[in-house]
Scaffold this motif. Structure first.
Motif, PDB file in Angstrom:
ATOM      1  N   MET A 124       1.124   0.674  12.093  1.00 52.66           N
ATOM      2  CA  MET A 124      -0.012  -0.128  11.934  1.00 52.66           C
ATOM      3  C   MET A 124       0.177  -1.386  12.775  1.00 52.66           C
ATOM      4  O   MET A 124      -0.678  -1.693  13.857  1.00 52.66           O
ATOM      5  CB  MET A 124      -0.423  -0.590  10.592  1.00 52.66           C
ATOM      6  CG  MET A 124      -1.707  -1.391  10.807  1.00 52.66           C
ATOM      7  SD  MET A 124      -2.119  -1.918   9.281  1.00 52.66           S
ATOM      8  CE  MET A 124      -2.701  -3.703   9.489  1.00 52.66           C
ATOM      9  N   TRP A 125       1.132  -2.179  12.479  1.00 54.13           N
ATOM     10  CA  TRP A 125       1.401  -3.459  13.239  1.00 54.13           C
ATOM     11  C   TRP A 125       2.003  -3.375  14.768  1.00 54.13           C
ATOM     12  O   TRP A 125       1.385  -4.157  15.493  1.00 54.13           O
ATOM     13  CB  TRP A 125       2.334  -4.352  12.263  1.00 54.13           C
ATOM     14  CG  TRP A 125       1.565  -4.865  11.182  1.00 54.13           C
ATOM     15  CD1 TRP A 125       1.486  -4.181   9.851  1.00 54.13           C
ATOM     16  CD2 TRP A 125       0.215  -5.799  11.089  1.00 54.13           C
ATOM     17  NE1 TRP A 125       0.451  -4.788   9.117  1.00 54.13           N
ATOM     18  CE2 TRP A 125      -0.132  -5.938   9.892  1.00 54.13           C
ATOM     19  CE3 TRP A 125       0.042  -6.702  12.140  1.00 54.13           C
ATOM     20  CZ2 TRP A 125      -1.240  -6.641   9.329  1.00 54.13           C
ATOM     21  CZ3 TRP A 125      -1.083  -7.448  11.788  1.00 54.13           C
ATOM     22  CH2 TRP A 125      -1.701  -7.480  10.556  1.00 54.13           C
ATOM     23  N   ARG A 134       6.908 -10.003   1.488  1.00 50.70           N
ATOM     24  CA  ARG A 134       5.747  -8.888   1.146  1.00 50.70           C
ATOM     25  C   ARG A 134       5.050  -8.400   2.457  1.00 50.70           C
ATOM     26  O   ARG A 134       4.965  -7.370   2.608  1.00 50.70           O
ATOM     27  CB  ARG A 134       4.774  -9.578   0.121  1.00 50.70           C
ATOM     28  CG  ARG A 134       3.657  -8.655  -0.145  1.00 50.70           C
ATOM     29  CD  ARG A 134       2.562  -9.239  -1.355  1.00 50.70           C
ATOM     30  NE  ARG A 134       1.715 -10.067  -0.368  1.00 50.70           N
ATOM     31  CZ  ARG A 134       0.621  -9.484   0.367  1.00 50.70           C
ATOM     32  NH1 ARG A 134       0.343  -8.212   0.505  1.00 50.70           N
ATOM     33  NH2 ARG A 134       0.054 -10.265   0.969  1.00 50.70           N
ATOM     34  N   SER A 137      -4.354 -13.586  11.151  1.00 52.52           N
ATOM     35  CA  SER A 137      -3.788 -12.350  10.442  1.00 52.52           C
ATOM     36  C   SER A 137      -2.533 -11.948  11.613  1.00 52.52           C
ATOM     37  O   SER A 137      -1.435 -11.782  10.991  1.00 52.52           O
ATOM     38  CB  SER A 137      -4.665 -11.245  10.293  1.00 52.52           C
ATOM     39  OG  SER A 137      -4.017 -10.306   9.980  1.00 52.52           O
ATOM     40  N   HIS A 174     -14.465  -4.082  10.528  1.00 51.72           N
ATOM     41  CA  HIS A 174     -13.205  -4.354  10.213  1.00 51.72           C
ATOM     42  C   HIS A 174     -13.160  -5.035   8.745  1.00 51.72           C
ATOM     43  O   HIS A 174     -13.647  -6.056   8.738  1.00 51.72           O
ATOM     44  CB  HIS A 174     -12.597  -5.580  11.036  1.00 51.72           C
ATOM     45  CG  HIS A 174     -11.023  -5.678  10.700  1.00 51.72           C
ATOM     46  ND1 HIS A 174     -10.285  -7.119  11.233  1.00 51.72           N
ATOM     47  CD2 HIS A 174     -10.266  -5.169  10.075  1.00 51.72           C
ATOM     48  CE1 HIS A 174      -9.371  -7.152  11.036  1.00 51.72           C
ATOM     49  NE2 HIS A 174      -8.929  -5.984  10.079  1.00 51.72           N
ATOM     50  N   PRO A 175     -12.736  -4.345   7.550  1.00 50.79           N
ATOM     51  CA  PRO A 175     -12.532  -5.112   6.311  1.00 50.79           C
ATOM     52  C   PRO A 175     -11.296  -5.987   6.248  1.00 50.79           C
ATOM     53  O   PRO A 175     -10.242  -5.531   6.768  1.00 50.79           O
ATOM     54  CB  PRO A 175     -12.531  -3.878   5.630  1.00 50.79           C
ATOM     55  CG  PRO A 175     -11.861  -2.761   6.044  1.00 50.79           C
ATOM     56  CD  PRO A 175     -12.183  -2.997   7.730  1.00 50.79           C
ATOM     57  N   LEU A 176     -11.563  -7.298   5.983  1.00 48.93           N
ATOM     58  CA  LEU A 176     -10.545  -8.144   5.706  1.00 48.93           C
ATOM     59  C   LEU A 176      -9.783  -8.145   4.641  1.00 48.93           C
ATOM     60  O   LEU A 176     -10.007  -9.045   3.696  1.00 48.93           O
ATOM     61  CB  LEU A 176     -10.995  -9.837   6.114  1.00 48.93           C
ATOM     62  CG  LEU A 176     -11.791  -9.819   7.455  1.00 48.93           C
ATOM     63  CD1 LEU A 176     -12.087 -11.281   7.955  1.00 48.93           C
ATOM     64  CD2 LEU A 176     -11.075  -9.201   8.693  1.00 48.93           C
ATOM     65  N   ALA A 177      -9.127  -7.047   4.273  1.00 52.33           N
ATOM     66  CA  ALA A 177      -8.546  -6.994   2.777  1.00 52.33           C
ATOM     67  C   ALA A 177      -7.469  -5.722   3.121  1.00 52.33           C
ATOM     68  O   ALA A 177      -7.709  -4.735   3.895  1.00 52.33           O
ATOM     69  CB  ALA A 177      -9.501  -6.440   1.830  1.00 52.33           C
ATOM     70  N   GLY A 178      -6.367  -5.852   2.519  1.00 46.07           N
ATOM     71  CA  GLY A 178      -5.166  -4.874   2.662  1.00 46.07           C
ATOM     72  C   GLY A 178      -4.179  -5.465   1.766  1.00 46.07           C
ATOM     73  O   GLY A 178      -4.389  -6.398   1.006  1.00 46.07           O
ATOM     74  N   THR A 179      -2.994  -4.526   1.599  1.00 45.65           N
ATOM     75  CA  THR A 179      -1.854  -4.959   1.087  1.00 45.65           C
ATOM     76  C   THR A 179      -0.759  -4.282   1.769  1.00 45.65           C
ATOM     77  O   THR A 179      -1.013  -3.931   3.008  1.00 45.65           O
ATOM     78  CB  THR A 179      -1.734  -3.998  -0.184  1.00 45.65           C
ATOM     79  OG1 THR A 179      -1.386  -2.771   0.073  1.00 45.65           O
ATOM     80  CG2 THR A 179      -3.052  -4.166  -1.094  1.00 45.65           C
ATOM     81  N   GLU A 180       0.430  -4.672   1.611  1.00 46.71           N
ATOM     82  CA  GLU A 180       1.562  -4.319   2.320  1.00 46.71           C
ATOM     83  C   GLU A 180       2.088  -2.599   2.324  1.00 46.71           C
ATOM     84  O   GLU A 180       2.810  -2.098   2.800  1.00 46.71           O
ATOM     85  CB  GLU A 180       2.896  -5.154   1.926  1.00 46.71           C
ATOM     86  CG  GLU A 180       3.340  -4.884   0.583  1.00 46.71           C
ATOM     87  CD  GLU A 180       2.742  -5.498  -0.364  1.00 46.71           C
ATOM     88  OE1 GLU A 180       1.589  -6.086  -0.513  1.00 46.71           O
ATOM     89  OE2 GLU A 180       3.351  -5.737  -1.339  1.00 46.71           O
ATOM     90  N   SER A 225      -8.079  -3.059  13.027  1.00 49.17           N
ATOM     91  CA  SER A 225      -7.604  -4.646  12.871  1.00 49.17           C
ATOM     92  C   SER A 225      -8.127  -5.081  14.175  1.00 49.17           C
ATOM     93  O   SER A 225      -7.922  -6.487  14.158  1.00 49.17           O
ATOM     94  CB  SER A 225      -6.358  -4.772  12.367  1.00 49.17           C
ATOM     95  OG  SER A 225      -5.980  -4.218  11.037  1.00 49.17           O
ATOM     96  N   HIS A 282       1.562 -12.420  10.519  1.00 47.19           N
ATOM     97  CA  HIS A 282       2.501 -11.487  10.463  1.00 47.19           C
ATOM     98  C   HIS A 282       3.699 -11.217  11.084  1.00 47.19           C
ATOM     99  O   HIS A 282       4.702 -10.892  10.508  1.00 47.19           O
ATOM    100  CB  HIS A 282       1.542  -9.936  10.553  1.00 47.19           C
ATOM    101  CG  HIS A 282       1.017  -9.658   9.305  1.00 47.19           C
ATOM    102  ND1 HIS A 282      -0.310 -10.146   9.098  1.00 47.19           N
ATOM    103  CD2 HIS A 282       1.168  -8.580   8.309  1.00 47.19           C
ATOM    104  CE1 HIS A 282      -0.873  -9.582   7.932  1.00 47.19           C
ATOM    105  NE2 HIS A 282       0.169  -8.685   7.601  1.00 47.19           N
TER     106      HIS A 282
HETATM  107  O1  LIG Z   1      -3.024  -8.761   2.313  1.00 46.56           O
HETATM  108  C1  LIG Z   1      -2.457  -8.342   2.872  1.00 46.56           C
HETATM  109  O2  LIG Z   1      -1.443  -7.486   2.875  1.00 46.56           O
HETATM  110  C2  LIG Z   1      -2.748  -8.366   4.712  1.00 46.56           C
HETATM  111  O3  LIG Z   1      -2.173  -8.547   5.398  1.00 46.56           O
HETATM  112  C3  LIG Z   1      -4.133  -7.893   4.822  1.00 46.56           C
HETATM  113  C4  LIG Z   1      -4.714  -8.281   6.177  1.00 46.56           C
HETATM  114  C5  LIG Z   1      -4.296  -9.789   6.745  1.00 46.56           C
HETATM  115  O4  LIG Z   1      -3.871 -10.268   7.354  1.00 46.56           O
HETATM  116  O5  LIG Z   1      -5.063 -10.352   5.728  1.00 46.56           O
HETATM  117  C6  LIG Z   1      -3.975  -7.494   7.172  1.00 46.56           C
HETATM  118  C7  LIG Z   1      -4.574  -6.924   8.336  1.00 46.56           C
HETATM  119  C8  LIG Z   1      -5.868  -6.702   8.274  1.00 46.56           C
HETATM  120  O6  LIG Z   1      -6.336  -6.106   9.550  1.00 46.56           O
HETATM  121  C9  LIG Z   1      -6.823  -7.234   7.443  1.00 46.56           C
HETATM  122  C10 LIG Z   1      -6.234  -7.849   6.348  1.00 46.56           C
END
Ligand SMILES: O=C(O)C(=O)C[C@]1(C(=O)O)C=C[C@@H](O)C=C1
Ligand SMILES: NC(=O)c1ccc[n+]([C@@H]2O[C@H](COP(=O)([O-])OP(=O)(O)OC[C@H]3O[C@@H](n4cnc5c(N)ncnc54)[C@H](O)[C@@H]3O)[C@@H](O)[C@H]2O)c1
Length: 314
Positions: free
Chosen positions: A236-237, A228, A190, A124-130, A101, A194
């Motif tokens: 990670m964070w 969430r 992002s 860096h893929p801009l996609a994820g979940t918790e 990230s 967070h």
């Molecule tokens: O959708 C989420 O849960 C995310 O936080 C994904 C998310 C973002 O902030 O958009 C989080 C960290 C990344 O490096 C890329 C994507």
């Protein structure tokens, strides 16, 4: 008909991002064989049990042997040490990439360990979940999401083109960006959000303890989204903030200045300041929808967005 882009890809670290890559690669038939490595035996066993990776290896060195692409999918603070561990086992002509990230710090940690004749193309893929871990991935994670490639000086154009093809094959839209610009943009979009979510959930939890009220139980949609996000992986964070220190502190500084101005407006009863500020931010949101840049936005927002361009807020 699918096109095979690489003969063998090695995924190092088998969490959300790597497992989603594996399922997306399989969906598209993009790679001959995918090997995987996770440092804990429990994760490797789980990966074998759910069929994650064609071959799960007991060492990172074994996983990268003969791979034409190696993707580092570990927390950003672990990228340098992991790269150092595999550097002697890479195939000449191979490409190393990552999904971290944060980019500048990862490049500085990884690049010194890239052997001569091996390419390095950070991403860096801009996609994820918790969610995290080997069971959290799914093939659709990257569909219609951005993946930013951050080539370093002298990155081989063919290596960049192949990596682009892989991410596109996994469903992503691909763009290229410079590392420092990436880190500043992500600090805004992002990383700082967070941190704010983590803080807000902490504040609400403190409040619940102090007043015994039910802030979390009856939380409205906005706050629920915060909870969430605040459930995201702590390792990670932690690494993201320690690695993108400068940009995050710059944005946090600006954020607190604005927050203090709003705080002052509330204390002094300056309704005009509050109204002007909220009018401005609403126009930004509606501009995004009008430009068609938020594919998740409901259609019913569009008519209203057009109506507000006159400046007449209802
Ligand atoms: O959708 C989420 O849960 C995310 O936080 C994904 C998310 C973002 O902030 O958009 C989080 C960290 C990344 O490096 C890329 C994507
Ligand atoms: N989760 C997201 O929303 C998201 C989005 C885009 C990019 N990323 C980036 O992708 C990377 C992986 O994130 P994830 O969400 O898949 O995390 P995850 O926690 O789901 O998986 C991380 C994996 O790395 C392994 N690992 C951790 N420390 C290690 C170490 N020191 N050595 C070897 N392996 C180690 C873990 O065991 C796990 O298998 C991170 O760099 C993160 O910044 C995450």
């Amino acid at each position: 008909m699918s096109t095979q882009i690489y003969n063998r890809v090695a995924l190092i670290g088998l969490g959300l991002i790597a497992s989603s890559m594996y399922w997306a690669i399989k969906r598209g038939g993009l790679v001959g064989e995918v090997t995987g490595y996770a440092r804990s035996e429990a994760t490797r066993d789980k990966a074998r049990e759910i069929g994650l990776c064609d071959r799960v290896c007991v060492s990172a060195a074994e996983a990268v042997e003969g791979a034409d692409l190696v993707v580092l999918c570990v927390p950003v603070g672990a990228m340098g040490p992991v790269m150092q561990e595999i550097s002697g086992s890479l195939m000449p002509g191979a490409t190393v990439s990552d999904v971290g990230s944060v980019k500048r710090n990862v490049i500085e940690a990884v690049q010194p360990h890239i052997p001569a004749g091996v390419h390095f193309v950070p991403a860096h893929p801009l996609a994820g979940t918790e969610h995290s871990g080997p069971e959290s991935g799914f093939a659709e994670l990257y569909d219609n999401r951005w993946c930013l490639l951050v080539p370093v000086e002298g990155s081989d154009p063919e290596a960049v083109a192949n990596l682009r093809a892989l991410w596109e094959g996994m469903g992503a839209n691909v763009d290229e960006m410079d590392a420092d610009h990436h880190d500043l943009v992500l600090a805004v979009t992002s990383h700082t959000p967070h941190l704010i979510a983590y803080t807000m959930v902490g504040v609400a939890d403190d409040l619940r303890r102090v007043t015994d009220s039910e802030v979390i139980k009856y939380s409205a949609a906005g706050f629920r989204d915060f909870t969430r996000i605040a459930a995201s992986d702590p390792t990670m964070w932690r690494d993201v903030f320690l690695s993108n220190k400068e940009a995050t502190l710059e944005i946090l500084g600006r954020f607190t200045e604005e927050l203090f101005a709003l705080q002052r407006a509330i204390r002094t009863g300056d309704g005009e300041h509050l109204h002007d500020y909220f009018t401005h931010t609403r126009a930004i949101r509606r501009g995004i929808i009008e430009a068609g840049q938020d594919t998740d936005a409901p259609d019913f927002g569009r008519g209203q967005a057009v109506a507000t361009t006159s400046g007449q807020e209802k």
